[in-house]
Write a protein that holds these residues in place. Structure first.
Motif, PDB file in Angstrom:
ATOM      1  N   GLY A   4       0.829  -1.201   0.000  1.00 14.07           N
ATOM      2  CA  GLY A   4       0.000   0.000   0.000  1.00 14.07           C
ATOM      3  C   GLY A   4       0.857   1.241   0.000  1.00 14.07           C
ATOM      4  O   GLY A   4       2.048   1.200  -0.311  1.00 14.07           O
ATOM      5  N   PRO A   5       0.288   2.374   0.367  1.00 13.86           N
ATOM      6  CA  PRO A   5       1.028   3.624   0.340  1.00 13.86           C
ATOM      7  C   PRO A   5       2.171   3.636   1.361  1.00 13.86           C
ATOM      8  O   PRO A   5       1.978   3.260   2.513  1.00 13.86           O
ATOM      9  CB  PRO A   5      -0.013   4.694   0.690  1.00 13.86           C
ATOM     10  CG  PRO A   5      -1.332   4.017   0.714  1.00 13.86           C
ATOM     11  CD  PRO A   5      -1.103   2.549   0.770  1.00 13.86           C
ATOM     12  N   VAL A   6       3.336   4.072   0.911  1.00 12.99           N
ATOM     13  CA  VAL A   6       4.505   4.201   1.779  1.00 12.99           C
ATOM     14  C   VAL A   6       5.001   5.635   1.668  1.00 12.99           C
ATOM     15  O   VAL A   6       5.247   6.136   0.573  1.00 12.99           O
ATOM     16  CB  VAL A   6       5.621   3.213   1.370  1.00 12.99           C
ATOM     17  CG1 VAL A   6       6.875   3.446   2.198  1.00 12.99           C
ATOM     18  CG2 VAL A   6       5.138   1.774   1.519  1.00 12.99           C
ATOM     19  N   ARG A   7       5.138   6.278   2.815  1.00 10.50           N
ATOM     20  CA  ARG A   7       5.624   7.654   2.866  1.00 10.50           C
ATOM     21  C   ARG A   7       7.143   7.644   2.990  1.00 10.50           C
ATOM     22  O   ARG A   7       7.697   6.825   3.710  1.00 10.50           O
ATOM     23  CB  ARG A   7       5.017   8.379   4.054  1.00 10.50           C
ATOM     24  CG  ARG A   7       3.500   8.416   4.036  1.00 10.50           C
ATOM     25  CD  ARG A   7       2.934   8.943   5.350  1.00 10.50           C
ATOM     26  NE  ARG A   7       3.154  10.360   5.522  1.00 10.50           N
ATOM     27  CZ  ARG A   7       2.383  11.313   5.009  1.00 10.50           C
ATOM     28  NH1 ARG A   7       1.338  10.985   4.293  1.00 10.50           N
ATOM     29  NH2 ARG A   7       2.654  12.574   5.220  1.00 10.50           N
ATOM     30  N   PHE A   8       7.792   8.585   2.298  1.00 11.95           N
ATOM     31  CA  PHE A   8       9.239   8.711   2.422  1.00 11.95           C
ATOM     32  C   PHE A   8       9.659  10.136   2.110  1.00 11.95           C
ATOM     33  O   PHE A   8       8.874  10.929   1.617  1.00 11.95           O
ATOM     34  CB  PHE A   8       9.972   7.689   1.537  1.00 11.95           C
ATOM     35  CG  PHE A   8       9.811   7.904   0.060  1.00 11.95           C
ATOM     36  CD1 PHE A   8      10.852   8.417  -0.701  1.00 11.95           C
ATOM     37  CD2 PHE A   8       8.626   7.586  -0.579  1.00 11.95           C
ATOM     38  CE1 PHE A   8      10.703   8.602  -2.061  1.00 11.95           C
ATOM     39  CE2 PHE A   8       8.469   7.768  -1.937  1.00 11.95           C
ATOM     40  CZ  PHE A   8       9.511   8.285  -2.686  1.00 11.95           C
ATOM     41  N   LEU A   9      10.891  10.458   2.412  1.00 16.17           N
ATOM     42  CA  LEU A   9      11.436  11.796   2.207  1.00 16.17           C
ATOM     43  C   LEU A   9      10.545  12.878   2.827  1.00 16.17           C
ATOM     44  O   LEU A   9      10.257  13.900   2.218  1.00 16.17           O
ATOM     45  CB  LEU A   9      11.660  12.087   0.725  1.00 16.17           C
ATOM     46  CG  LEU A   9      12.850  11.401   0.090  1.00 16.17           C
ATOM     47  CD1 LEU A   9      12.894  11.711  -1.402  1.00 16.17           C
ATOM     48  CD2 LEU A   9      14.157  11.804   0.749  1.00 16.17           C
ATOM     49  N   THR A  10      10.129  12.645   4.062  1.00 15.46           N
ATOM     50  CA  THR A  10       9.330  13.637   4.765  1.00 15.46           C
ATOM     51  C   THR A  10      10.166  14.894   4.974  1.00 15.46           C
ATOM     52  O   THR A  10      11.320  14.824   5.403  1.00 15.46           O
ATOM     53  CB  THR A  10       8.845  13.077   6.117  1.00 15.46           C
ATOM     54  OG1 THR A  10       8.051  11.920   5.856  1.00 15.46           O
ATOM     55  CG2 THR A  10       8.047  14.091   6.900  1.00 15.46           C
ATOM     56  N   ALA A  11       9.577  16.044   4.634  1.00 13.50           N
ATOM     57  CA  ALA A  11      10.286  17.321   4.731  1.00 13.50           C
ATOM     58  C   ALA A  11       9.400  18.348   5.428  1.00 13.50           C
ATOM     59  O   ALA A  11       8.168  18.291   5.323  1.00 13.50           O
ATOM     60  CB  ALA A  11      10.673  17.810   3.337  1.00 13.50           C
ATOM     61  N   PHE A  12      10.041  19.272   6.137  1.00 12.78           N
ATOM     62  CA  PHE A  12       9.300  20.332   6.823  1.00 12.78           C
ATOM     63  C   PHE A  12      10.240  21.479   7.157  1.00 12.78           C
ATOM     64  O   PHE A  12      11.456  21.297   7.264  1.00 12.78           O
ATOM     65  CB  PHE A  12       8.616  19.817   8.095  1.00 12.78           C
ATOM     66  CG  PHE A  12       9.542  19.088   9.046  1.00 12.78           C
ATOM     67  CD1 PHE A  12      10.288  19.767   9.991  1.00 12.78           C
ATOM     68  CD2 PHE A  12       9.659  17.710   8.979  1.00 12.78           C
ATOM     69  CE1 PHE A  12      11.137  19.088  10.856  1.00 12.78           C
ATOM     70  CE2 PHE A  12      10.500  17.017   9.839  1.00 12.78           C
ATOM     71  CZ  PHE A  12      11.247  17.714  10.786  1.00 12.78           C
ATOM     72  N   LEU A  13       9.645  22.679   7.316  1.00 11.67           N
ATOM     73  CA  LEU A  13      10.419  23.817   7.786  1.00 11.67           C
ATOM     74  C   LEU A  13      10.831  23.555   9.226  1.00 11.67           C
ATOM     75  O   LEU A  13      10.063  22.961  10.004  1.00 11.67           O
ATOM     76  CB  LEU A  13       9.586  25.097   7.708  1.00 11.67           C
ATOM     77  CG  LEU A  13       9.287  25.609   6.312  1.00 11.67           C
ATOM     78  CD1 LEU A  13       8.270  26.761   6.371  1.00 11.67           C
ATOM     79  CD2 LEU A  13      10.559  26.069   5.618  1.00 11.67           C
ATOM     80  N   SER A  14      12.022  24.006   9.587  1.00 14.33           N
ATOM     81  CA  SER A  14      12.563  23.702  10.907  1.00 14.33           C
ATOM     82  C   SER A  14      13.449  24.845  11.381  1.00 14.33           C
ATOM     83  O   SER A  14      14.188  25.438  10.590  1.00 14.33           O
ATOM     84  CB  SER A  14      13.390  22.413  10.819  1.00 14.33           C
ATOM     85  OG  SER A  14      14.019  22.123  12.043  1.00 14.33           O
ATOM     86  N   GLN A  15      13.353  25.141  12.671  1.00 11.97           N
ATOM     87  CA  GLN A  15      14.242  26.138  13.251  1.00 11.97           C
ATOM     88  C   GLN A  15      14.450  25.855  14.729  1.00 11.97           C
ATOM     89  O   GLN A  15      13.491  25.580  15.464  1.00 11.97           O
ATOM     90  CB  GLN A  15      13.660  27.550  13.099  1.00 11.97           C
ATOM     91  CG  GLN A  15      14.575  28.626  13.660  1.00 11.97           C
ATOM     92  CD  GLN A  15      13.950  30.000  13.657  1.00 11.97           C
ATOM     93  OE1 GLN A  15      12.732  30.138  13.765  1.00 11.97           O
ATOM     94  NE2 GLN A  15      14.772  31.013  13.523  1.00 11.97           N
ATOM     95  N   TYR A  16      15.696  25.899  15.146  1.00 14.16           N
ATOM     96  CA  TYR A  16      16.067  25.844  16.557  1.00 14.16           C
ATOM     97  C   TYR A  16      16.626  27.231  16.888  1.00 14.16           C
ATOM     98  O   TYR A  16      17.828  27.473  16.702  1.00 14.16           O
ATOM     99  CB  TYR A  16      17.129  24.766  16.803  1.00 14.16           C
ATOM    100  CG  TYR A  16      16.600  23.358  16.700  1.00 14.16           C
ATOM    101  CD1 TYR A  16      16.118  22.706  17.830  1.00 14.16           C
ATOM    102  CD2 TYR A  16      16.565  22.696  15.490  1.00 14.16           C
ATOM    103  CE1 TYR A  16      15.634  21.407  17.748  1.00 14.16           C
ATOM    104  CE2 TYR A  16      16.074  21.397  15.397  1.00 14.16           C
ATOM    105  CZ  TYR A  16      15.611  20.762  16.529  1.00 14.16           C
ATOM    106  OH  TYR A  16      15.130  19.489  16.447  1.00 14.16           O
ATOM    107  N   PRO A  17      15.786  28.161  17.341  1.00 13.03           N
ATOM    108  CA  PRO A  17      16.230  29.545  17.484  1.00 13.03           C
ATOM    109  C   PRO A  17      17.354  29.760  18.486  1.00 13.03           C
ATOM    110  O   PRO A  17      18.063  30.769  18.416  1.00 13.03           O
ATOM    111  CB  PRO A  17      14.958  30.287  17.898  1.00 13.03           C
ATOM    112  CG  PRO A  17      14.027  29.253  18.397  1.00 13.03           C
ATOM    113  CD  PRO A  17      14.384  27.977  17.706  1.00 13.03           C
TER     114      PRO A  17
END
Length: 124
Positions: free
Chosen positions: A55-68
């Motif tokens: 079935g569906p497989v998720r990969f290369l999850t991406a998101f905006l990120s900041q550790y201020p």
């Protein structure tokens, strides 16, 4: 234009820290963390492939990120990408390099393998 939202995070090393919350941050900030571990995170976006029998497989999850308050690494906004179970942070140039690598892999490896597989299937 409204003022940025201010969030308060109780830290174990600096007490209560108040900081502006970026509009793109969707993460709930936990208390009782180190100030350097305060993390703004955007919406996770993944590539999804339908794997036969799975079935569906998720990969290369991406998101905006900041550790201020990061002591090392990215204090500025970056894009985090999950690769092999780890998250790696990319600046705009690095993200462009990643996209170029993925495109080249698709064009020069996966599509030729698809063509080869198709010809082998036709020989049977």
């Amino acid at each position: 234009m409204s003022a940025p939202r201010i969030v308060s995070v109780r830290t174990v090393d600096h007490g209560v820290v108040e900081l502006p919350e970026p509009a793109w941050c969707v993460k709930v900030h936990r208390d009782d963390v180190y100030r350097a571990d305060i993390h703004h995170q955007g919406v996770e976006q993944s590539a999804v492939v339908d794997v036969p029998g799975t079935g569906p497989v998720r990969f290369l999850t991406a998101f905006l990120s900041q550790y201020p308050f990061a002591e090392h690494g990215h204090r500025n906004v970056a894009v985090a990408v999950e690769i092999d179970g780890e998250h790696y942070e990319f600046d705009p140039a690095g993200l462009g390099d990643l996209a170029a690598t993925l495109t080249a892999h698709a064009l020069y490896t996966l599509l030729p393998l698809r063509a080869r597989l198709q010809s082998l299937s036709e020989e049977l």
